[in-house]
Scaffold this motif. Structure first.
Motif, PDB file in Angstrom:
ATOM      1  N   LEU A  13     110.576  28.187  32.502  1.00 11.28           N
ATOM      2  CA  LEU A  13     109.812  29.426  32.695  1.00 11.28           C
ATOM      3  C   LEU A  13     108.629  29.492  31.713  1.00 11.28           C
ATOM      4  CD1 LEU A  13     109.589  32.307  33.980  1.00 11.28           C
ATOM      5  CD2 LEU A  13     110.944  33.114  32.047  1.00 11.28           C
ATOM      6  N   GLN A  14     108.909  29.096  30.459  1.00 13.02           N
ATOM      7  CA  GLN A  14     107.844  29.129  29.435  1.00 13.02           C
ATOM      8  C   GLN A  14     106.723  28.144  29.800  1.00 13.02           C
ATOM      9  OE1 GLN A  14     110.338  28.327  26.099  1.00 13.02           O
ATOM     10  NE2 GLN A  14     110.896  30.478  25.799  1.00 13.02           N
ATOM     11  N   LEU A  15     107.128  26.954  30.264  1.00  9.19           N
ATOM     12  CA  LEU A  15     106.118  25.960  30.656  1.00  9.19           C
ATOM     13  C   LEU A  15     105.291  26.472  31.838  1.00  9.19           C
ATOM     14  CD1 LEU A  15     107.930  22.534  30.356  1.00  9.19           C
ATOM     15  CD2 LEU A  15     105.844  23.228  29.191  1.00  9.19           C
ATOM     16  N   PHE A  16     105.967  27.173  32.743  1.00  8.56           N
ATOM     17  CA  PHE A  16     105.303  27.757  33.910  1.00  8.56           C
ATOM     18  C   PHE A  16     104.239  28.774  33.443  1.00  8.56           C
ATOM     19  CE2 PHE A  16     105.113  31.135  37.119  1.00  8.56           C
ATOM     20  CZ  PHE A  16     104.835  30.409  38.273  1.00  8.56           C
ATOM     21  N   CYS A  17     104.632  29.631  32.487  1.00 17.16           N
ATOM     22  CA  CYS A  17     103.694  30.643  31.975  1.00 17.16           C
ATOM     23  C   CYS A  17     102.513  29.976  31.260  1.00 17.16           C
ATOM     24  CB  CYS A  17     104.399  31.599  31.018  1.00 17.16           C
ATOM     25  SG  CYS A  17     105.629  32.580  31.853  1.00 17.16           S
ATOM     26  N   ILE A  18     102.800  28.895  30.515  1.00 16.47           N
ATOM     27  CA  ILE A  18     101.726  28.159  29.821  1.00 16.47           C
ATOM     28  C   ILE A  18     100.721  27.639  30.846  1.00 16.47           C
ATOM     29  CG2 ILE A  18     101.281  25.970  28.595  1.00 16.47           C
ATOM     30  CD1 ILE A  18     103.737  26.598  26.861  1.00 16.47           C
ATOM     31  N   LYS A  19     101.253  27.081  31.953  1.00 11.35           N
ATOM     32  CA  LYS A  19     100.378  26.528  33.009  1.00 11.35           C
ATOM     33  C   LYS A  19      99.488  27.623  33.589  1.00 11.35           C
ATOM     34  CE  LYS A  19     101.953  22.199  34.439  1.00 11.35           C
ATOM     35  NZ  LYS A  19     101.195  21.274  33.714  1.00 11.35           N
ATOM     36  N   VAL A  20     100.079  28.813  33.780  1.00 13.23           N
ATOM     37  CA  VAL A  20      99.309  29.925  34.353  1.00 13.23           C
ATOM     38  C   VAL A  20      98.184  30.324  33.389  1.00 13.23           C
ATOM     39  CG1 VAL A  20      99.419  32.355  35.028  1.00 13.23           C
ATOM     40  CG2 VAL A  20     101.196  30.775  35.794  1.00 13.23           C
ATOM     41  N   LEU A  21      98.526  30.480  32.098  1.00 16.04           N
ATOM     42  CA  LEU A  21      97.503  30.913  31.134  1.00 16.04           C
ATOM     43  C   LEU A  21      96.410  29.873  30.951  1.00 16.04           C
ATOM     44  CD1 LEU A  21      99.285  32.879  28.283  1.00 16.04           C
ATOM     45  CD2 LEU A  21      98.222  33.706  30.349  1.00 16.04           C
ATOM     46  N   LYS A  22      96.764  28.604  31.208  1.00 12.76           N
ATOM     47  CA  LYS A  22      95.751  27.547  31.065  1.00 12.76           C
ATOM     48  C   LYS A  22      94.647  27.638  32.119  1.00 12.76           C
ATOM     49  CE  LYS A  22      96.978  23.268  29.712  1.00 12.76           C
ATOM     50  NZ  LYS A  22      97.840  22.085  29.562  1.00 12.76           N
ATOM     51  N   ALA A  23      94.838  28.517  33.100  1.00 13.59           N
ATOM     52  CA  ALA A  23      93.768  28.736  34.087  1.00 13.59           C
ATOM     53  C   ALA A  23      92.591  29.478  33.438  1.00 13.59           C
ATOM     54  CB  ALA A  23      94.297  29.523  35.272  1.00 13.59           C
ATOM     55  N   GLY A  24      92.844  30.111  32.285  1.00 11.21           N
ATOM     56  CA  GLY A  24      91.775  30.845  31.593  1.00 11.21           C
ATOM     57  C   GLY A  24      91.300  30.093  30.361  1.00 11.21           C
ATOM     58  N   ARG A  25      90.511  30.795  29.526  1.00  9.46           N
ATOM     59  CA  ARG A  25      89.955  30.150  28.323  1.00  9.46           C
ATOM     60  C   ARG A  25      91.056  29.993  27.264  1.00  9.46           C
ATOM     61  NH1 ARG A  25      85.152  32.896  24.749  1.00  9.46           N
ATOM     62  NH2 ARG A  25      85.501  31.702  22.847  1.00  9.46           N
ATOM     63  N   ILE A  26      91.176  28.793  26.756  1.00  4.28           N
ATOM     64  CA  ILE A  26      92.183  28.505  25.722  1.00  4.28           C
ATOM     65  C   ILE A  26      91.425  28.288  24.400  1.00  4.28           C
ATOM     66  CG2 ILE A  26      93.865  26.735  24.953  1.00  4.28           C
ATOM     67  CD1 ILE A  26      94.987  28.512  27.165  1.00  4.28           C
ATOM     68  N   PRO A  27      91.861  28.947  23.319  1.00  5.28           N
ATOM     69  CA  PRO A  27      91.137  28.735  22.052  1.00  5.28           C
ATOM     70  C   PRO A  27      91.208  27.271  21.635  1.00  5.28           C
ATOM     71  CG  PRO A  27      93.225  29.906  21.694  1.00  5.28           C
ATOM     72  CD  PRO A  27      93.011  29.845  23.171  1.00  5.28           C
ATOM     73  N   GLN A  28      90.113  26.750  21.161  1.00  2.00           N
ATOM     74  CA  GLN A  28      90.062  25.336  20.782  1.00  2.00           C
ATOM     75  C   GLN A  28      90.500  25.116  19.335  1.00  2.00           C
ATOM     76  OE1 GLN A  28      89.241  22.761  23.204  1.00  2.00           O
ATOM     77  NE2 GLN A  28      89.941  24.641  24.205  1.00  2.00           N
TER      78      GLN A  28
END
Lengths: 283, 253
Positions: A13-28
């Motif tokens: 579930l956590q990996l799934f949520c990470i994948k979803v958030l990666k659709a947006g801007r991720i701090p570098q």
């Protein structure tokens, strides 16, 4: 299993949520002030050293989350110059913890290289015990070719001290005729700092100050203050910080182009820093 | 694993849900916590009594308050009120950080607005760059507030300039080892030295960001949100002072 990157700590579930958030801007670049280890120890009725060990374990979990999220640079405030004011027992236990963890890192160097973690340590290293300095130097030099995750660790560090040291390097550059005083500008000073600018800074345990951390770099950083104690920081707290970043992050600042003289000076500075680590190790 | 379109849809849904939750919470805060009934545009007698009643309860003595002033969302009258409340509370230094770079051009307007709001309130307001216009207390024992407006150029560019002066030899900075210590370098770049380092930075809105505010000086100051909607009223102000009062500095120990 690696000590520094905790594997198998994320559920489906956590990996799934990470994948979803990666659709947006991720701090570098994310910086952490890992506050609350001692309060956690008091709360759990264990000794302070155990609290700090739990804090380190949380860092290794956090590094895995950062790798999963695709964050290429992480900076952690491990030990401030001001922390030398703590009791000798606590300072010794923190030094022992660092010694143990960096020795483990050297033992597990193959796995660290596989993860592509590059360790960068910054601070007034001369204040640290000699044997610890040598261990840190080993870790820095052994990982310097990696480039998947830059892990910056602030040790015997304060933001004001970092600015003072950068000023020394620049003034020395002028004295050695590497640059002229007119080459000195805000961008050159920024590049001469130990760390780059983080896009997101997370401080745990409900405190709402920087405590002399990355003072120069945080001008356009999203400052996120979390109420939880560092050892209790969960992936959900982290993902909330990422969502907060995605909602409010200011646009990226444009980097000014550097002159060839400035580029050469910064290259020399980088080399000088590597040579200093080699000297500590006695290479 | 997940198709790009589905991921983007779910990303949109997550952000929408968070936005709704945050908005509901903010409406609640606005209605019940930050709500204030005092008439707009003036400092009332009730305001002053309310402040005076709460002053003795302050444990952490606040010497220097900085407000991140964004001319897009704050009115000159909002900023003037902050100065008057601070005068009543007894905060000796109040500074505005000019986030948009427009406040400096509105300084005269701010000066007049503060003078207007101050009427009848004992105390003295001194402007860092208007020494001729500074007020007098006529021998009455009263609080004094020193006002400064800082901008981005007072931060990193000023430090870079100092390094340039040191490198040229125009500014003295002695060192006893390979690298400057904080004391050595700090002594050289000390400017406007009578102003103490900020203790508290107030910001409005959901984003907490320094926008380049005095990097050397903000090492220990607390960042406290004044309001979620950029509105500034006396309840928000007192709420922020209460939060500041709860902060416990450990100085590394």
């Amino acid at each position: 299993m690696s000590t520094w990157i905790k594997e198998n700590c994320t559920s489906f579930l956590q990996l799934f949520c990470i994948k979803v958030l990666k659709a947006g801007r991720i701090p570098q670049h994310v910086a952490f002030i890992m506050d609350g280890n001692r309060r956690f120890a008091r709360k759990q009725n264990v000794n302070t050293a155990t609290g700090h060990t739990k804090g380190f374990e949380k860092l290794s979990e956090t590094l895995k989350w950062c790798l999963d999220l695709g964050i290429p640079e992480v900076t952690a405030y491990a030990f401030s110059i001001e922390n030398f004011k703590r009791s000798k027992k606590e300072v010794d236990s923190l030094m022992a913890l660092a010694r143990e963890k960096f020795e483990r890192l050297i033992d597990e160097i193959d796995s660290i290289n596989e993860w592509g973690v590059r360790i960068h340590i910054a601070g007034r290293i001369s204040l640290l015990p000699e044997d610890l300095r040598a261990t840190l130097a080993k870790a820095v030099l052994a990982t310097r070719k990696n480039n998947k995750l830059h892990l910056n660790i602030a040790y015997a560090y304060t933001g004001r001290d970092e600015i003072s040291r950068a000023a020394s390097h620049i003034v020395d550059g002028v004295k050695n005729n590497e640059i002229s005083p007119d080459d000195i500008d805000e961008d050159l000073v920024s590049q001469a700092m130990d760390f780059g600018e983080p896009e997101l800074l997370i401080r745990t345990s409900g405190e709402v100050r920087l405590s002399d951390f990355m003072l120069w770099q945080v001008s356009y950083t999203v400052l996120y203050f979390s109420e939880v104690l560092w050892p209790e920081f969960t992936i959900w707290n982290f993902l909330m910080a990422i969502i907060h970043f995605q909602r409010h992050a200011p646009p990226l600042q444009e980097e000014k182009e550097k002159t060839p003289i400035q580029i050469q000076f910064l290259k020399n500075l980088e080399l000088k820093k590597t040579r200093e680590w080699e000297q500590i190790l006695g290479c | 694993m997940l198709s790009r379109l589905l991921r983007q849809f779910l990303f949109f849904v997550v952000h929408l849900v968070v936005k709704i939750l945050v908005d509901v919470q903010n409406v609640y805060r606005r209605l019940y916590i930050e709500n204030c009934n005092s008439p707009m545009g003036q400092v009332t007698k009730e305001n002053i009594l309310m402040l005076l009643e709460n002053v003795p309860r302050q444990k952490n003595r606040l010497k220097h308050l900085v407000v991140l002033a964004d001319s897009n969302v704050h009115t000159i009258s909002d900023l003037a009120h902050l100065v008057i409340w601070s005068l009543v509370v007894g905060i000796p230094y109040v500074s505005f950080y000019d986030v948009t770079g427009r406040l400096k051009t509105l300084e005269d307007k701010l000066f007049l607005e503060i003078e207007k709001s101050k009427k009848g309130i004992p105390g003295c307001i001194k402007w860092a760059n208007k020494p001729d216009l500074n007020g007098y207390t006529y021998g009455i024992q009263a609080n004094t507030v020193f006002i400064n407006i800082f901008s981005y150029s007072d931060g990193k560019p000023r430090i870079a300039e100092c390094i340039k002066f040191i490198a040229k030899g125009d500014l003295q900075c002695k060192r006893n080892s390979n690298e400057y210590t904080v004391q050595e370098f700090g002594e050289a770049i000390k400017f406007k030295s009578i102003i103490p380092d900020p203790d508290l930075v107030l910001y409005t809105g959901e984003l907490c960001c320094t926008f380049g505010l005095l990097p050397w000086q903000i090492r220990l100051c607390e960042f406290i949100q004044l309001s979620v909607h950029h509105n500034i009223n006396i309840n928000c102000y007192l709420g922020a002072l209460y939060k500041y009062n709860k902060c416990d500095q450990r100085f590394g120990k």
